[in-house]
Design a protein around this motif. Structure first.
Motif, PDB file in Angstrom:
ATOM      1  N   PHE A 364       1.250  12.345   5.052  1.00  0.00           N
ATOM      2  CA  PHE A 364       2.381  13.076   4.458  1.00  0.00           C
ATOM      3  C   PHE A 364       3.030  14.001   5.493  1.00  0.00           C
ATOM      4  O   PHE A 364       3.277  15.175   5.255  1.00  0.00           O
ATOM      5  N   SER A 365       3.290  13.438   6.686  1.00  0.00           N
ATOM      6  CA  SER A 365       3.767  14.251   7.802  1.00  0.00           C
ATOM      7  C   SER A 365       5.069  14.977   7.504  1.00  0.00           C
ATOM      8  O   SER A 365       5.283  16.094   7.985  1.00  0.00           O
ATOM      9  N   ARG A 366       5.956  14.373   6.718  1.00  0.00           N
ATOM     10  CA  ARG A 366       7.221  15.048   6.408  1.00  0.00           C
ATOM     11  C   ARG A 366       6.976  16.357   5.658  1.00  0.00           C
ATOM     12  O   ARG A 366       7.695  17.334   5.837  1.00  0.00           O
ATOM     13  N   PHE A 367       5.962  16.354   4.812  1.00  0.00           N
ATOM     14  CA  PHE A 367       5.613  17.567   4.073  1.00  0.00           C
ATOM     15  C   PHE A 367       5.149  18.663   5.028  1.00  0.00           C
ATOM     16  O   PHE A 367       5.615  19.808   4.958  1.00  0.00           O
ATOM     17  N   TRP A 368       4.234  18.329   5.936  1.00  0.00           N
ATOM     18  CA  TRP A 368       3.701  19.329   6.864  1.00  0.00           C
ATOM     19  C   TRP A 368       4.743  19.780   7.881  1.00  0.00           C
ATOM     20  O   TRP A 368       4.692  20.903   8.379  1.00  0.00           O
ATOM     21  N   ALA A 369       5.702  18.904   8.209  1.00  0.00           N
ATOM     22  CA  ALA A 369       6.694  19.223   9.230  1.00  0.00           C
ATOM     23  C   ALA A 369       7.825  20.106   8.713  1.00  0.00           C
ATOM     24  O   ALA A 369       8.575  20.677   9.500  1.00  0.00           O
ATOM     25  N   SER A 370       7.926  20.249   7.428  1.00  0.00           N
ATOM     26  CA  SER A 370       9.092  20.901   6.831  1.00  0.00           C
ATOM     27  C   SER A 370       9.106  22.406   7.052  1.00  0.00           C
ATOM     28  O   SER A 370       8.061  23.070   7.128  1.00  0.00           O
ATOM     29  N   ASN A 371      10.318  22.957   7.146  1.00  0.00           N
ATOM     30  CA  ASN A 371      10.531  24.407   7.162  1.00  0.00           C
ATOM     31  C   ASN A 371      11.037  24.907   5.812  1.00  0.00           C
ATOM     32  O   ASN A 371      11.459  26.055   5.698  1.00  0.00           O
ATOM     33  N   ARG A 372      11.025  24.056   4.822  1.00  0.00           N
ATOM     34  CA  ARG A 372      11.584  24.406   3.521  1.00  0.00           C
ATOM     35  C   ARG A 372      10.490  24.957   2.611  1.00  0.00           C
ATOM     36  O   ARG A 372       9.335  24.631   2.799  1.00  0.00           O
ATOM     37  N   PRO A 373      10.812  25.791   1.624  1.00  0.00           N
ATOM     38  CA  PRO A 373      12.173  26.211   1.235  1.00  0.00           C
ATOM     39  C   PRO A 373      12.629  27.524   1.859  1.00  0.00           C
ATOM     40  O   PRO A 373      13.752  27.957   1.642  1.00  0.00           O
ATOM     41  N   PHE A 374      11.768  28.193   2.633  1.00  0.00           N
ATOM     42  CA  PHE A 374      12.081  29.546   3.104  1.00  0.00           C
ATOM     43  C   PHE A 374      12.292  29.601   4.618  1.00  0.00           C
ATOM     44  O   PHE A 374      12.137  30.660   5.227  1.00  0.00           O
ATOM     45  N   ASN A 375      12.635  28.444   5.241  1.00  0.00           N
ATOM     46  CA  ASN A 375      12.843  28.383   6.696  1.00  0.00           C
ATOM     47  C   ASN A 375      11.611  28.856   7.450  1.00  0.00           C
ATOM     48  O   ASN A 375      11.692  29.556   8.463  1.00  0.00           O
TER      49      ASN A 375
END
Length: 536
Positions: A364-375
């Motif tokens: 689930f790399s997209r999940f771990w890579a995200s800066n969302r929702p609070f940047n």
């Protein structure tokens, strides 16, 4: 699929072009307008200046080590004189490490720290370095140790006897607060780190001044109980390898964090210049203060009291110089110092987990890579919070802090051995690797750092003499075995993810670099290419 627009780009940085080896996919750049937009997005993310970078290091290094470890170091070394020499040795190792990471950081100015450096040098077998490093990052709870001591000092200030659960309950509140602040309010988290960094430097200056007062003889103790630790300073010295190396681990623990700014270079303004100023400034000031603090402890607290106080030696020093009321008040400030360290640790470790997500290594790399929702890397911060809580609650009460300390320090010595070895390889093959960074640590310094870490890896396997086991109920080698196990777990993950599953599924792993148009950050994305096909 990602929900945000993404742009495929060529890999940049010091390994430009070379990073396409081993089956990686090159993809094309877009026009000037798109590149300019991405550069603006990147620049908007850069919020860390010289002051914040300096405090990132100060907050990470000055945690509880200088307040909690001197008693253990004295116990393991046997004498005041050898204790001070061990602190000097740790200072030299930290200075050498700062130089090594400064060279790598100015050459590869992006988030990720040693992950980037090890991947740059050790490229075969394909993706092995990333797999091994994954175990090191994901399975170690760096923030747990200082959360435990935060609870201990808060309870001491409240004059409450710590037990297994009240101490760890307060520690749990400490790390949870740090997680929520950095995950939901990044700017305020950085501001709070800077404020607590200022407070902890202030506390250390109070200890230094208290040491001068004690050296002048103004100690609130009867004349026959005043310390004389600098008379026959080497009396009681032990020469066992286990005692010296375990004491040195305590010092190394107190200096961990000299590379902390390297983990956030993608978020740093003018990262090369900032790192060149912030890292030497922070470590230089800390090294001087640490030596003064140790002198203050030995000037104000008798040797027997230091040994009995264990992790509360700073509280004993406050009581002997400033009185019981000041002892409780200043213990709160030591706890705040620990909280500042927890903030700094979870800040950097959350970003390492995020980098592994951007690399595409984690499920689930997209999940771990995200800066969302609070940047902010909320998912990466949560992973480190979870592991730290488990490690904080699991060990026996008497051994919790020492086990966490050694469990963190030991794998770090293994990693640093390979970081130093990799830099030596670059020196010996400078032309082939086109290695000309803005800063050079120099070969003698890197060799010293390499040999120091080899010693730290090997020496703990030497059995301790009677009474020197740092643990009350655990075997002396437990942190070594668990440390190797953590890295080995990363190797097992690599074997399954990069070899066994592709062989069963009839595909091979490929990697391409994409850029998120919202924040301008690059990440590597793995995909499965059927065997026997070629890249379009």
């Amino acid at each position: 699929m990602s929900t945000s627009p993404e742009l495929r780009v060529k890999p940049d940085g010091p390994w430009k072009g070379e990073d396409l080896k081993d089956g990686e996919l090159a993809v094309v750049e877009e026009g000037d307008n798109q590149v300019g937009h991405l550069q603006q997005a990147r620049d908007a993310k850069r919020q860390i200046g010289i002051v914040s970078a300096t405090f990132l290091i100060v907050n990470r290094v000055i945690g509880t080590g200088i307040f909690a470890t001197p008693g253990a170091i004295l116990s393991l070394s046997g004498s005041v004189g050898l204790s001070l020499f061990i602190w000097v040795a740790g200072m030299l190792i930290a200075a050498a490490g700062t130089a090594v990471y400064l060279e790598f950081g100015t050459a590869i100015p992006k988030n990720g720290g040693e992950k980037n450096y090890l991947e740059f040098v050790f490229r075969k077998p394909k993706f092995l370095t990333t797999g091994l490093y994954t175990g090191y990052v994901v399975l170690l709870g760096w923030a747990s140790g200082n959360s435990v001591v935060f609870g201990e000092y808060i309870l001491h200030a409240a004059n409450v006897e710590p037990d297994r659960w009240n101490q760890r309950g307060i520690g749990l509140a400490c790390i949870t607060t740090a997680f929520l602040i950095h995950g939901c309010a990044l700017k305020w988290g950085i501001r709070l780190q800077n404020l607590l960094g200022t407070i902890k430097v202030f506390i250390i200056l109070i200890i230094v001044v208290g040491g001068w007062v004690a050296l002048a003889g103004h100690v609130k103790l009867p004349e026959d109980q005043k310390p004389h630790n600098f008379t026959n300073a080497f009396e009681g010295t032990t020469g066992s390898a286990y005692g010296v190396v375990t004491a040195l681990y305590n010092v190394i623990w107190s200096y961990i964090g000299y590379s902390n700014a390297n983990y956030a270079l993608s978020e740093t303004k003018n990262p090369v210049r900032t790192l060149k100023i912030a890292a030497p400034l922070a470590i230089g000031v800390i090294s001087i203060l640490y030596m003064f603090v140790n002198i203050a402890y030995f000037a104000a607290v008798p040797k027997e009291e230091i040994l009995a106080a264990r992790r509360l030696v700073a509280a004993s020093m406050f009581r002997n110089v400033f009185g019981a009321t000041a002892e409780r008040a200043l213990s709160v400030f030591v706890a705040l110092s620990a909280f500042g360290n927890v903030l700094s640790v979870i800040f950097s470790q959350g970003r390492l987990v995020q980098e592994l997500g951007r690399e595409g290594v984690l499920p689930f790399s997209r999940f771990w890579a995200s800066n969302r929702p609070f940047n902010a890397p909320l998912a990466g911060l949560f992973e480190h919070w979870l592991v730290s809580v488990i490690i904080m609650l699991a060990p026996p009460p008497g051994d919790a802090y020492n086990f966490i300390l050694n469990l963190i320090s030991y794998p770090l010595a293994i990693v640093n051995t390979f970081v130093a070895g990799g830099l030596i390889h670059l020196y010996l093959n400078r032309k082939a690797w086109n290695w000309n960074p803005p800063i050079s640590a120099t070969l003698p310094v890197v060799i010293f750092f390499l040999l120091s870490n080899i010693y730290l890896v090997v020496a703990p396997f030497v059995p301790p003499e009677d009474g020197q086991n740092v643990y009350e109920s655990l075997p002396y080698w437990i942190h070594c075995v668990v440390g190797f196990g953590v890295i080995f777990a990363g190797g097992v993950y690599w074997l399954i993810w990069a070899h066994i599953l592709p062989r069963i599924g009839g595909y091979e792993l490929m990697r391409e670099t994409v850029v998120d148009e919202i924040d301008g950050w690059e990440r590597n994305v793995f995909y499965k290419r059927p065997r026997g096909t070629t890249t379009q």
